[in-house]
Design a protein around this motif. Sequence first.
Motif, PDB file in Angstrom:
ATOM      1  N   CYS A 164      73.161  42.556 -36.677  1.00 16.78           N
ATOM      2  CA  CYS A 164      74.423  41.893 -36.979  1.00 16.78           C
ATOM      3  C   CYS A 164      74.413  41.511 -38.460  1.00 16.78           C
ATOM      4  O   CYS A 164      73.478  41.838 -39.190  1.00 16.78           O
ATOM      5  N   THR A 165      75.470  40.856 -38.902  1.00 15.94           N
ATOM      6  CA  THR A 165      75.578  40.455 -40.307  1.00 15.94           C
ATOM      7  C   THR A 165      75.309  38.966 -40.413  1.00 15.94           C
ATOM      8  O   THR A 165      76.135  38.147 -39.987  1.00 15.94           O
ATOM      9  N   PHE A 166      74.165  38.609 -40.963  1.00 14.98           N
ATOM     10  CA  PHE A 166      73.786  37.202 -41.026  1.00 14.98           C
ATOM     11  C   PHE A 166      74.697  36.379 -41.927  1.00 14.98           C
ATOM     12  O   PHE A 166      74.750  35.156 -41.799  1.00 14.98           O
ATOM     13  N   THR A 167      75.400  37.019 -42.835  1.00 15.68           N
ATOM     14  CA  THR A 167      76.344  36.283 -43.684  1.00 15.68           C
ATOM     15  C   THR A 167      77.661  36.028 -42.971  1.00 15.68           C
ATOM     16  O   THR A 167      78.546  35.367 -43.510  1.00 15.68           O
ATOM     17  N   ASP A 168      77.805  36.554 -41.765  1.00 15.88           N
ATOM     18  CA  ASP A 168      78.994  36.347 -40.930  1.00 15.88           C
ATOM     19  C   ASP A 168      78.532  35.652 -39.646  1.00 15.88           C
ATOM     20  O   ASP A 168      78.015  36.288 -38.731  1.00 15.88           O
ATOM     21  N   LEU A 169      78.713  34.351 -39.561  1.00 16.07           N
ATOM     22  CA  LEU A 169      78.192  33.594 -38.429  1.00 16.07           C
ATOM     23  C   LEU A 169      78.818  33.997 -37.111  1.00 16.07           C
ATOM     24  O   LEU A 169      78.175  33.933 -36.056  1.00 16.07           O
ATOM     25  N   ASP A 170      80.072  34.441 -37.139  1.00 14.17           N
ATOM     26  CA  ASP A 170      80.703  34.928 -35.908  1.00 14.17           C
ATOM     27  C   ASP A 170      79.997  36.180 -35.401  1.00 14.17           C
ATOM     28  O   ASP A 170      79.834  36.379 -34.189  1.00 14.17           O
ATOM     29  N   ASP A 197      73.194  31.760 -44.771  1.00 11.08           N
ATOM     30  CA  ASP A 197      73.031  30.319 -44.613  1.00 11.08           C
ATOM     31  C   ASP A 197      71.954  30.103 -43.548  1.00 11.08           C
ATOM     32  O   ASP A 197      72.236  30.094 -42.355  1.00 11.08           O
ATOM     33  N   LEU A 198      70.724  29.913 -43.984  1.00 11.40           N
ATOM     34  CA  LEU A 198      69.619  29.836 -43.036  1.00 11.40           C
ATOM     35  C   LEU A 198      69.712  28.632 -42.124  1.00 11.40           C
ATOM     36  O   LEU A 198      69.313  28.696 -40.957  1.00 11.40           O
ATOM     37  N   LYS A 199      70.216  27.522 -42.627  1.00 15.61           N
ATOM     38  CA  LYS A 199      70.357  26.340 -41.785  1.00 15.61           C
ATOM     39  C   LYS A 199      71.318  26.625 -40.638  1.00 15.61           C
ATOM     40  O   LYS A 199      71.048  26.272 -39.483  1.00 15.61           O
ATOM     41  N   ALA A 200      72.431  27.285 -40.937  1.00 18.63           N
ATOM     42  CA  ALA A 200      73.398  27.620 -39.890  1.00 18.63           C
ATOM     43  C   ALA A 200      72.811  28.624 -38.904  1.00 18.63           C
ATOM     44  O   ALA A 200      73.021  28.512 -37.688  1.00 18.63           O
ATOM     45  N   ILE A 201      72.060  29.605 -39.405  1.00 18.43           N
ATOM     46  CA  ILE A 201      71.431  30.598 -38.533  1.00 18.43           C
ATOM     47  C   ILE A 201      70.407  29.927 -37.622  1.00 18.43           C
ATOM     48  O   ILE A 201      70.329  30.216 -36.423  1.00 18.43           O
ATOM     49  N   SER A 202      69.623  29.008 -38.193  1.00 17.64           N
ATOM     50  CA  SER A 202      68.619  28.327 -37.380  1.00 17.64           C
ATOM     51  C   SER A 202      69.270  27.481 -36.294  1.00 17.64           C
ATOM     52  O   SER A 202      68.765  27.401 -35.167  1.00 17.64           O
ATOM     53  N   ASP A 203      70.404  26.879 -36.608  1.00 20.04           N
ATOM     54  CA  ASP A 203      71.116  26.087 -35.597  1.00 20.04           C
ATOM     55  C   ASP A 203      71.566  26.964 -34.436  1.00 20.04           C
ATOM     56  O   ASP A 203      71.428  26.579 -33.262  1.00 20.04           O
ATOM     57  N   LYS A 215      61.918  24.467 -44.331  1.00 17.66           N
ATOM     58  CA  LYS A 215      62.674  23.238 -44.537  1.00 17.66           C
ATOM     59  C   LYS A 215      64.160  23.436 -44.272  1.00 17.66           C
ATOM     60  O   LYS A 215      64.924  22.468 -44.250  1.00 17.66           O
ATOM     61  N   LEU A 216      64.554  24.697 -44.059  1.00 16.91           N
ATOM     62  CA  LEU A 216      65.944  25.011 -43.742  1.00 16.91           C
ATOM     63  C   LEU A 216      66.119  25.349 -42.259  1.00 16.91           C
ATOM     64  O   LEU A 216      67.191  25.775 -41.851  1.00 16.91           O
ATOM     65  N   GLY A 217      65.060  25.170 -41.490  1.00 23.47           N
ATOM     66  CA  GLY A 217      65.177  25.377 -40.051  1.00 23.47           C
ATOM     67  C   GLY A 217      64.421  26.551 -39.478  1.00 23.47           C
ATOM     68  O   GLY A 217      64.396  26.730 -38.252  1.00 23.47           O
ATOM     69  N   ALA A 218      63.815  27.382 -40.324  1.00 24.53           N
ATOM     70  CA  ALA A 218      63.032  28.508 -39.797  1.00 24.53           C
ATOM     71  C   ALA A 218      61.824  27.981 -39.038  1.00 24.53           C
ATOM     72  O   ALA A 218      61.245  26.952 -39.392  1.00 24.53           O
ATOM     73  N   ASP A 219      61.424  28.695 -37.995  1.00 19.00           N
ATOM     74  CA  ASP A 219      60.250  28.311 -37.220  1.00 19.00           C
ATOM     75  C   ASP A 219      58.979  28.942 -37.777  1.00 19.00           C
ATOM     76  O   ASP A 219      57.918  28.317 -37.780  1.00 19.00           O
TER      77      ASP A 219
END
Length: 289
Positions: A135-141, A168-174, A199-203
């Motif tokens: 998918c396209t990580f820059t497109d959250l939908d 947006d890694l924080k949004a992706i991690s959420d 620190k942006l949510g990655a595991d």
Amino acid sequence: MLHKINPENSFATNVLEAGAYFNNEASNPEQLPIHMATAHNVEDCADLLKRYEKGDYCYNRYRNPNREALGELMSYVEGGEFSLACSSGMGSIFLAIMSNVQEGDHIVYDKVLYGESIEIFTKILSKFGVTSTPCTFTDLDSVKAAVQPNTKLFYGETVCNPLCAVADLKAISDIAHENGAILVIDNTFMTGALAQPLKLGADLVVNSLTKFANGHSDAVVGCITGPKDMVMKCHANQQLVGSQADPFSSWLVCRGLRTLDLRVKKQADNAKALAEFFEESPYVKRVFY
């Protein structure tokens, strides 16, 4: 007993023992020595068990001083709890992924990744019942639409190789965590000097230390960084598949990382100057920066 020469033994026997061990204090050297030994001798079975219990050095494939020194350094660089040095960047990517999925699981990944990372999903894991969706990580939908009930892992890059897309890694991690999945991020292009995905949510964060991190084009090494319990899962598998970094390459990367802050920030400044120059050039159709 170790460290002692028996004069009653033959020349052929004692030539194996003489000069094989340090007899004087050799701790705290200014530069970390290179520990090339494949194994560390033990006095007896009790000594062996003690070393295993403490996590001391016995066999190179399990643990090595140079590899663990690199891990300690990378934990600081990435702002993580624990790190595991691997035989290559691809080795670290595969180990991080395969340690966290099993048959029947599903992976969501950014479609503009480094090409060989994508091939792990499409050519290897697909043979073992692990499905994946680009998918396209820059497109959250687009990311949300790719999620399935059995999604267990999201995989992306801080700056995609080679098109330089930035998600947006924080949004992706959420999104990943809301769906009970983990997020693994490749930080090779940025290094911990410019970004710390944990620190942006990655595991888990993976790196090819071969490139910017080492900076001298003389060592192929990878690394996994994250919470100790998650990285130790990878370590258990590493012992079995043998994807550990060798001592000399680990030593070389430790040396290279000492100048990381100076090198990478200067490289970033140079890249920005080049991008701005080419954006103004009538001979360049598009700049990926």
